[in-house]
Design an enzyme around this catalytic site. Structure first.
Site: not given
Lengths: 144, 156
Positions: A66-68
């Protein structure tokens, strides 16, 4: 805008009032406080329907976690709905309308998160956010 | 993971010259190179990768903050530069406001968990209004490093 759950309130006891919804106030849903000025039976049915918190477990399947960008997509989807949207990882709870809060989940691939939605368009946003997770944030959510 | 674990002390820019998003990113990557965290021959490539990432969507997250980043094979550990822009930089942020605080991250492609923990760490502190306020008031690299240390120790 309705701002979602406030920290400190018991989750099961959350409701917001049709009377106060325009003021972004969240009230504890003790039965004796439900009427809040309006005695019209239709109002009470509406309030009761919004007291329901819809929960679903979603899994991070994309390899980068769940990155940017995924957080941005979730926040954009959640912001388009009136319902409150909370994503939790253990004790860490994030208002899904806030990119900054979502980034604090640091959810890697394989992590299960609990999605909690409450409000008038709860089912729509529940499906939309679930779709984002299930497609690994690779394509826009299906039109509902 | 703490801020001081991945922010490069030599890559703190307390006062960026007025300029554009690209000039800000270039200055920050150059500071990482001067600090010895990336090689000179990789510098241009890293700048290009960060700018390409920005094309997908601005990393200006509101509150006067941006977090430009890329995953790049030239580093084997997560590294970050910090810059303050007193004049504000137009980062095409979500809220349309200029950016005054920039955290620039470069992380190795094969360690997505480190990248996530870096973002988590930065986001957690940026939610703290006092941290943002004190950071913007900082004048020197030493001030900023001291503030990061205090943040790591939950003293803000």
């Amino acid at each position: 805008m309705y701002s979602g759950f406030k920290a400190g309130f018991p989750r099961e006891a959350l409701i917001y009032s049709t009377v106060f919804r325009h003021f972004s106030i969240v009230l504890p849903a003790y039965p004796q406080t439900v009427s809040l000025g309006s005695k019209h039976p239709r109002d009470e049915r509406f309030i009761m329907s919004e007291a329901v918190i819809h929960r679903r477990t979603v899994t991070v399947i994309n390899d980068q976690g769940l990155h940017f960008r995924p957080c941005q997509l979730i926040a954009l989807a959640a912001q388009q709905h009136q319902s409150s949207v909370i994503l939790s990882r253990g004790k860490t709870r994030a208002d899904a309308k806030s990119l900054l809060e979502l980034l604090t989940l640091a959810a890697e691939q394989g992590t299960n998160l609990e999605l909690e939605v409450a409000g008038p368009d709860a089912i729509d946003v529940l499906n939309e956010v679930t779709e984002l997770f299930s497609c690994g944030f690779q394509s826009p959510p299906r039109a509902v | 993971m703490k801020l001081c674990d991945f922010v490069v002390p030599g890559a703190i820019v307390p006062e960026l010259p007025a300029g554009t998003k690209e000039s800000a990113i270039r200055a920050m990557v150059a500071s990482l190179q001067k600090a010895g965290s990336i090689k000179a021959e990789d510098e241009e490539n890293i700048v290009a990768a960060i700018l390409k990432r920005e094309e997908l969507g601005s990393t200006g997250i509101g509150r006067g903050v941006a977090v430009p980043h890329t995953k790049h094979g030239s580093t084997d550990k997560l590294i970050a530069a910090i810059a303050l822009a007193k004049e504000g930089v137009d980062f095409a942020s979500l809220d349309g406001e200029p950016v005054y605080i920039i955290f620039l991250l470069v992380s190795p492609p094969d360690r997505p968990g480190d990248h996530l923990r870096g973002l988590e760490n930065i986001s957690r502190h940026l939610r703290n209004d006092h941290f943002c306020k004190f950071l913007r008031q900082s004048k020197t690299s030493e001030d900023i490093w001291e503030l990061l240390t205090e943040a790591d120790n939950n003293e803000i």
